[in-house]
Design a protein around this motif. Structure first.
Motif, mmCIF file in Angstrom:
data_model
loop_
_atom_site.group_PDB
_atom_site.id
_atom_site.type_symbol
_atom_site.label_atom_id
_atom_site.label_comp_id
_atom_site.label_asym_id
_atom_site.label_seq_id
_atom_site.Cartn_x
_atom_site.Cartn_y
_atom_site.Cartn_z
ATOM 1 N N ALA A 145 26.710 6.921 46.124
ATOM 2 C CA ALA A 145 25.282 6.889 45.296
ATOM 3 C C ALA A 145 24.725 8.328 45.696
ATOM 4 O O ALA A 145 23.865 8.931 44.973
ATOM 5 N N LEU A 146 24.939 9.027 46.812
ATOM 6 C CA LEU A 146 24.506 10.343 47.254
ATOM 7 C C LEU A 146 25.325 11.513 46.402
ATOM 8 O O LEU A 146 24.966 12.762 46.764
ATOM 9 N N GLY A 147 26.190 11.191 45.684
ATOM 10 C CA GLY A 147 27.195 12.305 45.079
ATOM 11 C C GLY A 147 28.329 12.595 46.134
ATOM 12 O O GLY A 147 28.974 13.711 45.768
ATOM 13 N N ALA A 148 28.590 11.751 46.967
ATOM 14 C CA ALA A 148 29.762 11.932 47.929
ATOM 15 C C ALA A 148 30.720 11.014 47.667
ATOM 16 O O ALA A 148 30.557 9.761 48.352
ATOM 17 N N PRO A 149 31.769 11.113 46.487
ATOM 18 C CA PRO A 149 32.727 9.997 46.375
ATOM 19 C C PRO A 149 33.640 9.691 47.448
ATOM 20 O O PRO A 149 33.954 10.528 48.278
ATOM 21 N N ALA A 150 33.619 8.425 47.768
ATOM 22 C CA ALA A 150 34.425 8.060 49.005
ATOM 23 C C ALA A 150 35.586 7.208 48.290
ATOM 24 O O ALA A 150 35.537 5.964 47.639
ATOM 25 N N PHE A 151 37.028 7.644 48.801
ATOM 26 C CA PHE A 151 38.144 6.626 48.441
ATOM 27 C C PHE A 151 39.297 7.187 49.284
ATOM 28 O O PHE A 151 39.356 8.096 49.875
ATOM 29 N N ALA A 152 40.445 6.339 49.082
ATOM 30 C CA ALA A 152 41.577 6.552 50.049
ATOM 31 C C ALA A 152 42.551 7.658 49.006
ATOM 32 O O ALA A 152 42.305 7.780 47.654
ATOM 33 N N CYS A 153 43.227 8.487 49.664
ATOM 34 C CA CYS A 153 43.957 9.584 48.967
ATOM 35 C C CYS A 153 45.164 9.569 49.723
ATOM 36 O O CYS A 153 45.523 9.623 50.730
ATOM 37 N N THR A 154 46.437 9.698 48.716
ATOM 38 C CA THR A 154 47.628 9.894 49.138
ATOM 39 C C THR A 154 47.858 11.363 49.643
ATOM 40 O O THR A 154 47.215 12.381 48.771
ATOM 41 N N PRO A 155 48.661 11.616 50.436
ATOM 42 C CA PRO A 155 49.002 13.250 50.599
ATOM 43 C C PRO A 155 49.492 13.795 49.259
ATOM 44 O O PRO A 155 49.044 14.799 49.293
ATOM 45 N N ASP A 156 50.038 13.329 48.367
ATOM 46 C CA ASP A 156 50.793 14.008 47.317
ATOM 47 C C ASP A 156 49.239 14.080 46.406
ATOM 48 O O ASP A 156 49.824 15.101 45.478
ATOM 49 N N ALA A 157 48.434 13.445 46.436
ATOM 50 C CA ALA A 157 47.166 13.628 45.171
ATOM 51 C C ALA A 157 46.362 14.732 46.039
ATOM 52 O O ALA A 157 45.364 14.940 45.321
#
Length: 385
Positions: free
Chosen positions: A354-366
Motif C-alpha cells: 500500500a506504501l508503493g513497496a511491492p512485496a513478493f517472493a522471487c526466484t534467482p532466475d527472475a
C-alpha cells in the motif's frame, strides 16, 4: 494373461513393495533383491521410525556412527538422481536431527553440494571442528561458483543493456529483433513463390542506455529461515559490485546491522562473515540504509525478509514511507530462492504494498529482470507462482 501384462503387474508390485517397506505386512508377497534391496535399505534407514511415522514403527537405521552415516550418504548418491539426493539429505537433517552429519570431514565430502547445504553449513559453522572447516569452505565455494556461472552474467546483461520493452527501434541489433512485429509490419512483402516475407523494415526493442540508478542497496535478513536467500544475495551483490556504473552496498541484519560491502569482492568470505540466526529488526536495518543514501531519486533498496519484525513494525512502515517520499524505490522480496511460496507476515506485506513497496517472493532466475525494472523506475513484473 499375456507376458506384457504380467510384466506390468510385476512392476506395479515392485513399486508397491518399495513404497510399503519390509515390515512383513506389505501384502505383495514379493521379496526385494539387488538394487531394489539397496534402495529399500537407504529409504528405510531414513524414514522408518521418523517422528511422523507413529507408534510401532521400527527405529531409524542411520545409527550414531560417522561411518554408517557416510555409507548412507554414499548409497543415496548411488541410487537416486541429484535432485532426490538433496531432498533426502535435507530430510536427514530435519527429521532425524542429523545436523552433526555435517561435522565430520568424510561425511561432508559425500554430501551433494547445494544452496540448502550451504545454508546448513553457515548456520553450523561455529560448531564445525577445525578439521572440517576447510572442507566446508570448499563446499560453499563450489555452490557459489555454480550460482555465479548461472546467474551473474544474466544480471550484468540485464542491467548493462537489456532490451527496453516499452520502446521500439527500427534499427535493432539482431538479438533485439521482435520477429512477430517485424513479420506483421512486412506482410505486404510476402513472396508466394518462395513462401517467405522479405523484411524491408525491422522492428525491435531499443536498448536502455540511460536512466539507471547509481545506488543499489541489498538489505538482507540473516535470520535462520532466510539463509538460502542470503546465499543468492551474496552472489548477486558480488555481480552488482563488478558493474562500475553502480554503487552497490550489501547490508545484513538480525537485531544488529552489519555492512558487508567490503566483502563483495568474495561472496564466500561474505557468507562466512554473516551471522545466521537471532531476531529481526527491520526498522533498524532500514535506518542504517537510509543513512547511507546520498541520491534518493537514484537509489533502489531491495529488502529481502519474511517481514517477521521483532523490532518496531510501525517504525518499519514509517521508515519505508519516508524512503518512498524521498524518491527511493523500495522492493521487498519475501524470499530469494527456488523453494516455492515462503512463510511471511501477510499483514505487513500488504501494508508495504500500500506504501508503493511491492512485496513478493522471487526466484534467482527472475531477479535480474526485476532489478532492471526497478532501476529504470518501472513497476517490476511480479513473479507468478
Amino acid at each position: 494373461m499375456t507376458l506384457p501384462q504380467t510384466a506390468r503387474q510385476d512392476e506395479r508390485l515392485r513399486r508397491w513393495r518399495l513404497v510399503l517397506g519390509d515390515d512383513g505386512a506389505d501384502g505383495t508377497g514379493r521379496p526385494l533383491s539387488g538394487r531394489d534391496a539397496g534402495v529399500d535399505r537407504a529409504l528405510g534407514a531414513l524414514y522408518r521410525g521418523a517422528p511422523e511415522a507413529g507408534e510401532g514403527r521400527r527405529p531409524a537405521g542411520l545409527g550414531a556412527g560417522a561411518p554408517q552415516l557416510a555409507r548412507w550418504l554414499g548409497d543415496v548418491r548411488r541410487y537416486f538422481p541429484s535432485t532426490v539426493v538433496r531432498l533426502l539429505q535435507q530430510d536427514a537433517i530435519d527429521r532425524l536431527g542429523l545436523a552433526r552429519l555435517l561435522l565430520e570431514p568424510e561425511m561432508l565430502a559425500a554430501v551433494e553440494p547445494d544452496v540448502q547445504l550451504v545454508a546448513a553449513l553457515l548456520a553450523l559453522r561455529q560448531a564445525l571442528p577445525e578439521t572440517t572447516r576447510a572442507s566446508a569452505r570448499q563446499v560453499v565455494a563450489t555452490v557459489v561458483a555454480e550460482l555465479e556461472r548461472r546467474l551473474a552474467e544474466r544480471l550484468r546483461t540485464a542491467l548493462a543493456g537489456a532490451p527496453d520493452r516499452g520502446a521500439r527501434s527500427h534499427r535493432p541489433r539482431p538479438r533485439d529483433i521482435d520477429w512477430d512485429r517485424t513479420v506483421r509490419a512486412n506482410l505486404q512483402h510476402f513472396l508466394p513463390e518462395r513462401g517467405t516475407v522479405v523484411p524491408e523494415r525491422l522492428v525491435g526493442h531499443a536498448r536502455a542506455r540511460h536512466g539507471l540508478a547509481q545506488q543499489v542497496i541489498l538489505c538482507v535478513d540473516q535470520s535462520g529461515s532466510m539463509a538460502p536467500s542470503l546465499v543468492h544475495a551474496a552472489v548477486f551483490g558480488a555481480a552488482l559490485a563488478s558493474i562500475r556504473s553502480l554503487d552497490t552496498r550489501l547490508v545484513v541484519f538480525d537485531t544488529a546491522v552489519v555492512d558487508l560491502t567490503e566483502h563483495l569482492g568474495d561472496p564466500v568470505d561474505l557468507l562466512f562473515a554473516a551471522q545466521l540466526g537471532g531476531g529481526t529488526d527491520i526498522d533498524r536495518a532500514l535506518a542504517y540504509c537510509e543513512s547511507r543514501i546520498t541520491r534518493p531519486a537514484d537509489t533502489v533498496v531491495v529488502l529481502i525478509s519474511d517481514l517477521c519484525e521483532g523490532g518496531s513494525p510501525d517504525g518499519m512502515l514509517r521508515r519505508v514511507a519516508a524512503l518512498r517520499a524521498a524518491g527511493v524505490r523500495v522492493v521487498v522480496l519475501l524470499a530469494l530462492n527456488d523453494q516455492g511460496t515462503p512463510a511471511y507476515d501477510q499483514e505487513r506485506a500488504d501494508a508495504l504494498a500500500a506504501l508503493g513497496a511491492p512485496a513478493f517472493a522471487c526466484t534467482p532466475d527472475a531477479f535480474p529482470d526485476l532489478l532492471a525494472a526497478a532501476l529504470r523506475d518501472r513497476p517490476p513484473a511480479v513473479p507468478q507462482g
